[in-house]
Design a protein around this motif. Structure first.
Motif, PDB file in Angstrom:
ATOM      1  N   LEU A  36      -6.831   0.720   8.154  1.00 28.57           N
ATOM      2  CA  LEU A  36      -6.823   1.701   9.240  1.00 28.57           C
ATOM      3  C   LEU A  36      -5.457   1.736   9.922  1.00 28.57           C
ATOM      4  O   LEU A  36      -4.888   2.810  10.139  1.00 28.57           O
ATOM      5  CB  LEU A  36      -7.924   1.384  10.251  1.00 28.57           C
ATOM      6  N   ASP A  37      -4.913   0.567  10.249  1.00 22.62           N
ATOM      7  CA  ASP A  37      -3.617   0.506  10.928  1.00 22.62           C
ATOM      8  C   ASP A  37      -2.505   1.148  10.101  1.00 22.62           C
ATOM      9  O   ASP A  37      -1.652   1.854  10.630  1.00 22.62           O
ATOM     10  CB  ASP A  37      -3.242  -0.943  11.250  1.00 22.62           C
ATOM     11  N   VAL A  38      -2.520   0.896   8.794  1.00 24.77           N
ATOM     12  CA  VAL A  38      -1.469   1.402   7.914  1.00 24.77           C
ATOM     13  C   VAL A  38      -1.653   2.885   7.589  1.00 24.77           C
ATOM     14  O   VAL A  38      -0.688   3.647   7.559  1.00 24.77           O
ATOM     15  CB  VAL A  38      -1.427   0.567   6.606  1.00 24.77           C
ATOM     16  N   ILE A  66       0.875  -1.172   0.000  1.00 32.57           N
ATOM     17  CA  ILE A  66       0.000   0.000   0.000  1.00 32.57           C
ATOM     18  C   ILE A  66       0.913   1.224   0.000  1.00 32.57           C
ATOM     19  O   ILE A  66       1.699   1.421   0.930  1.00 32.57           O
ATOM     20  CB  ILE A  66      -0.932   0.011   1.228  1.00 32.57           C
ATOM     21  N   THR A  67       0.815   2.012  -1.066  1.00 30.85           N
ATOM     22  CA  THR A  67       1.649   3.202  -1.207  1.00 30.85           C
ATOM     23  C   THR A  67       0.761   4.437  -1.131  1.00 30.85           C
ATOM     24  O   THR A  67      -0.253   4.512  -1.817  1.00 30.85           O
ATOM     25  CB  THR A  67       2.411   3.187  -2.550  1.00 30.85           C
ATOM     26  N   VAL A  68       1.149   5.380  -0.289  1.00 29.68           N
ATOM     27  CA  VAL A  68       0.380   6.607  -0.077  1.00 29.68           C
ATOM     28  C   VAL A  68       1.069   7.750  -0.814  1.00 29.68           C
ATOM     29  O   VAL A  68       2.279   7.957  -0.665  1.00 29.68           O
ATOM     30  CB  VAL A  68       0.272   6.944   1.424  1.00 29.68           C
ATOM     31  N   TYR A  69       0.264   8.481  -1.613  1.00 31.58           N
ATOM     32  CA  TYR A  69       0.764   9.616  -2.378  1.00 31.58           C
ATOM     33  C   TYR A  69       0.009  10.885  -2.002  1.00 31.58           C
ATOM     34  O   TYR A  69      -1.181  10.835  -1.697  1.00 31.58           O
ATOM     35  CB  TYR A  69       0.561   9.393  -3.883  1.00 31.58           C
ATOM     36  N   ALA A  70       0.701  12.021  -2.066  1.00 33.05           N
ATOM     37  CA  ALA A  70       0.043  13.322  -1.942  1.00 33.05           C
ATOM     38  C   ALA A  70      -0.707  13.555  -3.246  1.00 33.05           C
ATOM     39  O   ALA A  70      -0.125  13.455  -4.330  1.00 33.05           O
ATOM     40  CB  ALA A  70       1.069  14.417  -1.704  1.00 33.05           C
ATOM     41  N   ALA A  71      -1.998  13.830  -3.159  1.00 31.20           N
ATOM     42  CA  ALA A  71      -2.835  13.925  -4.357  1.00 31.20           C
ATOM     43  C   ALA A  71      -2.377  15.025  -5.312  1.00 31.20           C
ATOM     44  O   ALA A  71      -2.378  14.830  -6.524  1.00 31.20           O
ATOM     45  CB  ALA A  71      -4.295  14.142  -3.965  1.00 31.20           C
ATOM     46  N   ARG A  72      -1.984  16.170  -4.797  1.00 31.08           N
ATOM     47  CA  ARG A  72      -1.626  17.291  -5.677  1.00 31.08           C
ATOM     48  C   ARG A  72      -0.267  17.107  -6.343  1.00 31.08           C
ATOM     49  O   ARG A  72      -0.107  17.368  -7.526  1.00 31.08           O
ATOM     50  CB  ARG A  72      -1.624  18.607  -4.915  1.00 31.08           C
ATOM     51  N   VAL A 122       1.263  -5.505   3.683  1.00 30.47           N
ATOM     52  CA  VAL A 122       0.308  -6.235   4.521  1.00 30.47           C
ATOM     53  C   VAL A 122       0.068  -7.622   3.940  1.00 30.47           C
ATOM     54  O   VAL A 122       0.162  -7.822   2.728  1.00 30.47           O
ATOM     55  CB  VAL A 122      -1.044  -5.497   4.675  1.00 30.47           C
ATOM     56  N   GLU A 123      -0.235  -8.541   4.833  1.00 29.52           N
ATOM     57  CA  GLU A 123      -0.633  -9.885   4.426  1.00 29.52           C
ATOM     58  C   GLU A 123      -2.118 -10.026   4.724  1.00 29.52           C
ATOM     59  O   GLU A 123      -2.533  -9.925   5.878  1.00 29.52           O
ATOM     60  CB  GLU A 123       0.158 -10.937   5.192  1.00 29.52           C
ATOM     61  N   ALA A 124      -2.900 -10.225   3.675  1.00 28.27           N
ATOM     62  CA  ALA A 124      -4.350 -10.394   3.826  1.00 28.27           C
ATOM     63  C   ALA A 124      -4.643 -11.883   3.949  1.00 28.27           C
ATOM     64  O   ALA A 124      -4.199 -12.677   3.124  1.00 28.27           O
ATOM     65  CB  ALA A 124      -5.068  -9.794   2.627  1.00 28.27           C
ATOM     66  N   ARG A 125      -5.406 -12.246   4.989  1.00 27.72           N
ATOM     67  CA  ARG A 125      -5.642 -13.661   5.252  1.00 27.72           C
ATOM     68  C   ARG A 125      -7.108 -14.067   5.210  1.00 27.72           C
ATOM     69  O   ARG A 125      -7.423 -15.196   4.898  1.00 27.72           O
ATOM     70  CB  ARG A 125      -5.077 -14.034   6.622  1.00 27.72           C
TER      71      ARG A 125
END
Length: 184
Positions: free
Chosen positions: A174-176, A129-135, A145-148
């Motif tokens: 939420l945690d990330v 999961i990569t978070v970017y500044a929208a502008r 994350v590992e989805a189980r």
């Protein structure tokens, strides 16, 4: 023969220049719908998007893996977390979180039922999961994350012995992402 070789070299150079020029492209049109912001996950960012600034919470668009575009944009599983997690106004979005699959693995032992009456075996999957500044399109952070145990909202389950890959749960998102949404 030599002119044909030059032609191929020039053609390849132009093609490469075009491909390199496409990365990190800015989009100057106003942000009018959430799908305008999804382009950020393909290295294009709307320069008219809201800045990642001011007091928290910072509205975030979570682009989930798999499924129909409508499912990715509405984030029904995140709606209960509040308006910052499912912003109704695209112009207010300050952050975009892109979820990319890193591959899947073992059988989780769970089965996902679908409205069609079909079901599918659920497999464990890993995501970045990569978070970017929208502008600006600047990378703000990243997590793995590992989805189980969370079934995808939609899946093609019409073949013999279908299987699907788990998606990150609302708790995992939420945690990330909470530190970015509530950053001062």
């Amino acid at each position: 023969m030599q002119s044909l070789s030059r032609y191929y070299v020039c053609s390849a150079a132009l093609l490469l220049a075009g491909l390199v020029g496409c990365g990190g492209r800015k989009i100057d049109e106003p942000v009018t719908k959430l799908s305008d912001l999804v382009a950020l996950c393909s290295s294009r960012h709307p320069t008219t998007a809201a800045a990642y600034a001011g007091a928290p919470p910072h509205p975030i668009l979570v682009v989930r893996p798999h499924g129909a575009v409508q499912d990715m944009l509405e984030n029904p599983r995140l709606a209960g977390l509040g308006p910052a997690w499912n912003p109704p106004d695209p112009a207010a979005v300050q952050l975009v979180a892109c979820t990319e699959s890193d591959g899947g693995g073992a059988d989780s032992g769970l089965v996902c039922p679908y409205p069609s009456g079909q079901s599918a075996s659920l497999r464990v999957a890993n995501y970045t999961i990569t978070v970017y500044a929208a502008r600006t399109g600047a990378k703000v952070g990243q997590a793995h994350v590992e989805a189980r145990d969370t079934c995808p909202l939609t899946a093609s389950v019409y073949r013999q012995d279908p299987l699907v890959y788990a998606t990150p749960s609302p708790r995992q998102y939420l945690d990330v992402l909470e530190p970015f949404v509530n950053r001062r």
